[in-house]
Design a protein around this motif. Sequence first.
Motif, PDB file in Angstrom:
ATOM      1  N   LYS A 489       0.831  -1.196   0.000  1.00 27.97           N
ATOM      2  CA  LYS A 489       0.000   0.000   0.000  1.00 27.97           C
ATOM      3  C   LYS A 489       0.868   1.250   0.000  1.00 27.97           C
ATOM      4  O   LYS A 489       2.066   1.200   0.299  1.00 27.97           O
ATOM      5  CB  LYS A 489      -0.920   0.006   1.213  1.00 27.97           C
ATOM      6  CG  LYS A 489      -0.202   0.108   2.554  1.00 27.97           C
ATOM      7  CD  LYS A 489      -1.199   0.073   3.710  1.00 27.97           C
ATOM      8  CE  LYS A 489      -0.491   0.171   5.071  1.00 27.97           C
ATOM      9  NZ  LYS A 489      -1.475   0.124   6.193  1.00 27.97           N
ATOM     10  N   ARG A 490       0.249   2.356  -0.352  1.00 31.48           N
ATOM     11  CA  ARG A 490       0.941   3.650  -0.366  1.00 31.48           C
ATOM     12  C   ARG A 490       1.282   4.052   1.075  1.00 31.48           C
ATOM     13  O   ARG A 490       0.465   3.874   1.982  1.00 31.48           O
ATOM     14  CB  ARG A 490       0.042   4.701  -1.014  1.00 31.48           C
ATOM     15  CG  ARG A 490       0.780   5.930  -1.524  1.00 31.48           C
ATOM     16  CD  ARG A 490      -0.185   6.872  -2.253  1.00 31.48           C
ATOM     17  NE  ARG A 490       0.546   7.864  -3.031  1.00 31.48           N
ATOM     18  CZ  ARG A 490       0.998   9.021  -2.558  1.00 31.48           C
ATOM     19  NH1 ARG A 490       0.761   9.325  -1.277  1.00 31.48           N
ATOM     20  NH2 ARG A 490       1.653   9.853  -3.332  1.00 31.48           N
ATOM     21  N   PRO A 491       2.473   4.625   1.310  1.00 33.83           N
ATOM     22  CA  PRO A 491       2.845   5.001   2.676  1.00 33.83           C
ATOM     23  C   PRO A 491       2.103   6.217   3.216  1.00 33.83           C
ATOM     24  O   PRO A 491       2.246   6.564   4.382  1.00 33.83           O
ATOM     25  CB  PRO A 491       4.349   5.288   2.571  1.00 33.83           C
ATOM     26  CG  PRO A 491       4.590   5.563   1.135  1.00 33.83           C
ATOM     27  CD  PRO A 491       3.596   4.754   0.372  1.00 33.83           C
ATOM     28  N   ALA A 492       1.312   6.872   2.383  1.00 30.94           N
ATOM     29  CA  ALA A 492       0.468   7.988   2.808  1.00 30.94           C
ATOM     30  C   ALA A 492      -0.778   7.963   1.940  1.00 30.94           C
ATOM     31  O   ALA A 492      -0.828   7.281   0.911  1.00 30.94           O
ATOM     32  CB  ALA A 492       1.213   9.316   2.652  1.00 30.94           C
ATOM     33  N   ALA A 493      -1.788   8.715   2.343  1.00 26.95           N
ATOM     34  CA  ALA A 493      -3.029   8.739   1.571  1.00 26.95           C
ATOM     35  C   ALA A 493      -2.765   9.228   0.146  1.00 26.95           C
ATOM     36  O   ALA A 493      -1.836  10.018  -0.096  1.00 26.95           O
ATOM     37  CB  ALA A 493      -4.038   9.653   2.262  1.00 26.95           C
ATOM     38  N   ILE A 494      -3.562   8.755  -0.800  1.00 29.52           N
ATOM     39  CA  ILE A 494      -3.436   9.196  -2.193  1.00 29.52           C
ATOM     40  C   ILE A 494      -3.652  10.694  -2.275  1.00 29.52           C
ATOM     41  O   ILE A 494      -4.613  11.234  -1.717  1.00 29.52           O
ATOM     42  CB  ILE A 494      -4.446   8.448  -3.076  1.00 29.52           C
ATOM     43  CG1 ILE A 494      -4.057   6.963  -3.196  1.00 29.52           C
ATOM     44  CG2 ILE A 494      -4.551   9.076  -4.463  1.00 29.52           C
ATOM     45  CD1 ILE A 494      -5.053   6.117  -3.972  1.00 29.52           C
ATOM     46  N   ALA A 495      -2.734  11.373  -2.976  1.00 33.81           N
ATOM     47  CA  ALA A 495      -2.798  12.824  -3.096  1.00 33.81           C
ATOM     48  C   ALA A 495      -3.665  13.215  -4.287  1.00 33.81           C
ATOM     49  O   ALA A 495      -3.679  12.526  -5.315  1.00 33.81           O
ATOM     50  CB  ALA A 495      -1.393  13.398  -3.257  1.00 33.81           C
ATOM     51  N   SER A 496      -4.363  14.304  -4.170  1.00 37.83           N
ATOM     52  CA  SER A 496      -5.174  14.807  -5.276  1.00 37.83           C
ATOM     53  C   SER A 496      -4.275  15.173  -6.456  1.00 37.83           C
ATOM     54  O   SER A 496      -3.251  15.838  -6.272  1.00 37.83           O
ATOM     55  CB  SER A 496      -5.961  16.036  -4.819  1.00 37.83           C
ATOM     56  OG  SER A 496      -6.673  16.599  -5.896  1.00 37.83           O
ATOM     57  N   GLY A 497      -4.651  14.737  -7.638  1.00 40.28           N
ATOM     58  CA  GLY A 497      -3.850  15.050  -8.826  1.00 40.28           C
ATOM     59  C   GLY A 497      -2.570  14.257  -8.924  1.00 40.28           C
ATOM     60  O   GLY A 497      -1.704  14.565  -9.741  1.00 40.28           O
ATOM     61  N   GLY A 498      -2.440  13.202  -8.119  1.00 40.69           N
ATOM     62  CA  GLY A 498      -1.208  12.422  -8.112  1.00 40.69           C
ATOM     63  C   GLY A 498      -1.013  11.596  -9.378  1.00 40.69           C
ATOM     64  O   GLY A 498      -1.934  11.374 -10.158  1.00 40.69           O
ATOM     65  N   PHE A 499       0.223  11.132  -9.557  1.00 43.78           N
ATOM     66  CA  PHE A 499       0.582  10.335 -10.731  1.00 43.78           C
ATOM     67  C   PHE A 499       1.722   9.408 -10.345  1.00 43.78           C
ATOM     68  O   PHE A 499       2.814   9.476 -10.869  1.00 43.78           O
ATOM     69  CB  PHE A 499       0.977  11.273 -11.880  1.00 43.78           C
ATOM     70  CG  PHE A 499       1.273  10.590 -13.191  1.00 43.78           C
ATOM     71  CD1 PHE A 499       0.610   9.436 -13.573  1.00 43.78           C
ATOM     72  CD2 PHE A 499       2.224  11.122 -14.053  1.00 43.78           C
ATOM     73  CE1 PHE A 499       0.889   8.817 -14.789  1.00 43.78           C
ATOM     74  CE2 PHE A 499       2.505  10.521 -15.274  1.00 43.78           C
ATOM     75  CZ  PHE A 499       1.842   9.374 -15.636  1.00 43.78           C
ATOM     76  N   ASP A 500       1.453   8.534  -9.382  1.00 44.56           N
ATOM     77  CA  ASP A 500       2.510   7.666  -8.848  1.00 44.56           C
ATOM     78  C   ASP A 500       3.080   6.733  -9.906  1.00 44.56           C
ATOM     79  O   ASP A 500       4.272   6.403  -9.880  1.00 44.56           O
ATOM     80  CB  ASP A 500       1.984   6.866  -7.662  1.00 44.56           C
ATOM     81  CG  ASP A 500       1.827   7.707  -6.399  1.00 44.56           C
ATOM     82  OD1 ASP A 500       2.352   8.841  -6.381  1.00 44.56           O
ATOM     83  OD2 ASP A 500       1.188   7.240  -5.445  1.00 44.56           O
ATOM     84  N   ALA A 501       2.266   6.295 -10.838  1.00 46.25           N
ATOM     85  CA  ALA A 501       2.778   5.421 -11.899  1.00 46.25           C
ATOM     86  C   ALA A 501       3.876   6.129 -12.687  1.00 46.25           C
ATOM     87  O   ALA A 501       4.862   5.512 -13.101  1.00 46.25           O
ATOM     88  CB  ALA A 501       1.650   4.999 -12.834  1.00 46.25           C
ATOM     89  N   GLY A 502       3.731   7.435 -12.891  1.00 50.20           N
ATOM     90  CA  GLY A 502       4.703   8.207 -13.663  1.00 50.20           C
ATOM     91  C   GLY A 502       6.032   8.376 -12.974  1.00 50.20           C
ATOM     92  O   GLY A 502       6.994   8.864 -13.590  1.00 50.20           O
ATOM     93  N   ALA A 503       6.122   7.987 -11.702  1.00 54.64           N
ATOM     94  CA  ALA A 503       7.403   8.040 -10.998  1.00 54.64           C
ATOM     95  C   ALA A 503       8.306   6.888 -11.410  1.00 54.64           C
ATOM     96  O   ALA A 503       9.457   6.814 -10.985  1.00 54.64           O
ATOM     97  CB  ALA A 503       7.182   8.002  -9.488  1.00 54.64           C
ATOM     98  N   LYS A 504       7.787   5.982 -12.244  1.00 53.66           N
ATOM     99  CA  LYS A 504       8.571   4.891 -12.806  1.00 53.66           C
ATOM    100  C   LYS A 504       8.986   5.270 -14.218  1.00 53.66           C
ATOM    101  O   LYS A 504       8.160   5.658 -15.039  1.00 53.66           O
ATOM    102  CB  LYS A 504       7.739   3.598 -12.814  1.00 53.66           C
ATOM    103  CG  LYS A 504       8.449   2.397 -13.433  1.00 53.66           C
ATOM    104  CD  LYS A 504       9.691   2.012 -12.665  1.00 53.66           C
ATOM    105  CE  LYS A 504      10.407   0.845 -13.341  1.00 53.66           C
ATOM    106  NZ  LYS A 504      11.730   0.601 -12.750  1.00 53.66           N
ATOM    107  N   TYR A 505      10.274   5.125 -14.518  1.00 49.28           N
ATOM    108  CA  TYR A 505      10.830   5.534 -15.813  1.00 49.28           C
ATOM    109  C   TYR A 505      10.042   4.978 -16.988  1.00 49.28           C
ATOM    110  O   TYR A 505       9.726   5.687 -17.948  1.00 49.28           O
ATOM    111  CB  TYR A 505      12.294   5.084 -15.918  1.00 49.28           C
ATOM    112  CG  TYR A 505      12.896   5.268 -17.296  1.00 49.28           C
ATOM    113  CD1 TYR A 505      13.373   6.502 -17.700  1.00 49.28           C
ATOM    114  CD2 TYR A 505      12.959   4.197 -18.191  1.00 49.28           C
ATOM    115  CE1 TYR A 505      13.905   6.676 -18.969  1.00 49.28           C
ATOM    116  CE2 TYR A 505      13.492   4.361 -19.460  1.00 49.28           C
ATOM    117  CZ  TYR A 505      13.964   5.602 -19.842  1.00 49.28           C
ATOM    118  OH  TYR A 505      14.473   5.758 -21.105  1.00 49.28           O
TER     119      TYR A 505
END
Length: 609
Positions: A489-505
Amino acid sequence: MHLTPKIISTLLAATAMTAVGATALAAPAKKPTVAEAERFLTDTEERLNKLNNEQARGAWVGSNFITDDTEAITSYFAERYLTASGEAAIGARRFNGLKLPAESARKLMLLQQTLVFADPKEREQYAQLQAAMNGAYGKAKYCVKKDDGTADACMALGEMEKVLANSREEPKLKEMWLGWHAQSPAYKNKYTEYVALSNKGAKQMGFVDTGAMWRAQYDMPPEAFAAEMERLWQQVKPLYDSLHTYTRYKLRETYGPDVVPLTGPIPSHLFGNMWAQTWDNLYPILKPAKGASNYDLTKVLEARKTDAKQMTQYAERFYTSLGMQKLPATFWERSLLTKPRDRDVVCHASAWPLNEKDDVRIKMCITPTAEDFTVIHHELGHIYYFLAYNKQPFLFRNGANDGFHEAIGDTVALSITPDYLKKVGLMEQTPEADADIGDLLKRALSKVAILPFAYSVDKWRWDVYAGKTKPEDYDKAWWQLREQYMGMKRPAAIASGGFDAGAKYHVAADVPYARYFLADMLQFQFHRALCREAGYTGPLNRCSVYDNAKAGAKLQQMLAMGSSKPWPEALKAISGEDKIDGNALLEYFAPLKTWLDQQNAAFAAAQKK
């Protein structure tokens, strides 16, 4: 990772339909002949080869000198290639249904597995978005803010990864994780535009969406490929579950019950890797009390002051021991092996063919670590694949499928055993046989841990491209998959407007990821086959084919095929089998699975007391 004619710069051979191609498509035409089809293929391959070489040089400069100008250069040469291959894709349609030799029919099929844009402005926009996202990822930094709001020290991804790898301070790990994942929302809108454009291009060639086009590139219908991925995952899932359970108990001992729950998903910032895709850095926590060697390859390499060139030479000598050629002199002159001090570069390791002859290069910021020792063996696998199939026609200068390309170097890396390290002078005395569990665990933290990540990255993108996952739900869907398949799971709540997938090259650069899942399966199947060819009969995890010309000849035979045949034929050429089989991986890790289950049973019993 490697860059081939299919993905250099564009990273997925996205192509364009020009007005000329559109006119040709719309105009009535006389029935084509076999001779016309053969002439078309000859002319097309000659043209695409020339433009691809130009594109490769532009992409090389763009990745090694990241500026607005080089982004524009990369985009310019990519667009030229896109235009030509788009015309070729459209032109190839004219010959569909014509009875042709198998080789020519395969070339026509490969030409049409691509995106096409009818509008030149869309083609230009697509190339620009791709270059911009790649550049944004390479330049991204997390800057710690002072109390007055001004920026303090700024950290690049590599520096943050070191903290995740080495620190056991949970708040610090969380800060690094959140700091990096806060960078990708800056290009979320670009990614959303890119997805919409990409789907337009896929539909121009008759695909439902880009995800379906990706899945169609495996010599089977898209829905059959999706089912095959799920079949393979279910085959190996019990081993992952055992590893995940054991890791949970050890992380709980390290960070306490308030951080690591006894059941349910585990916070992803605790796994020693920014994406929790491999868990190698947790080995000091997970290391068996008995049955583990104290040998540390990183310490040996550091103590000997092994430089980047020497690291690469170790890998080269492995391949030459199999009967393969030495690397060309230009490889050493033109590769980037260390991180420059004066500019930004994309340090993500990659291998490049810049022409059809022998201009092959590595781009990698090599450090004297056990991880990079393995990675450079992997990258040279791509290089030797390039060199093996460089006499094939342009359209066949690729892996049998993209999983094959990733699997070759990893297959060789499976032969980095204690016996191999002793033979090359990096280990004085091989450990006792009871040290196998430690070695197997260390390797499983890479090879087994990555399986659900590698599968779920593209499952997420398939739904994004299909329109099932909307931009506002990118993170929600990403974390649903990570919980379902990875148990995280995410270490913090999902942020509005987030794009965690894009943090992967590979998401920012739009590189398909199923290849890494397939590669993980294939490498153990290749390893098993080469060990059999070498006459080895012991446990798979102790086999090294280093210095075995017979195994090398079998490998080279398959490499030289390139993509000239459907991948099951290439698999059969090396293994005698025409279906990917997860049992080779399970056989390799069988002693570890038994040990993990014993440990987990003991932990569970202790919890009940």
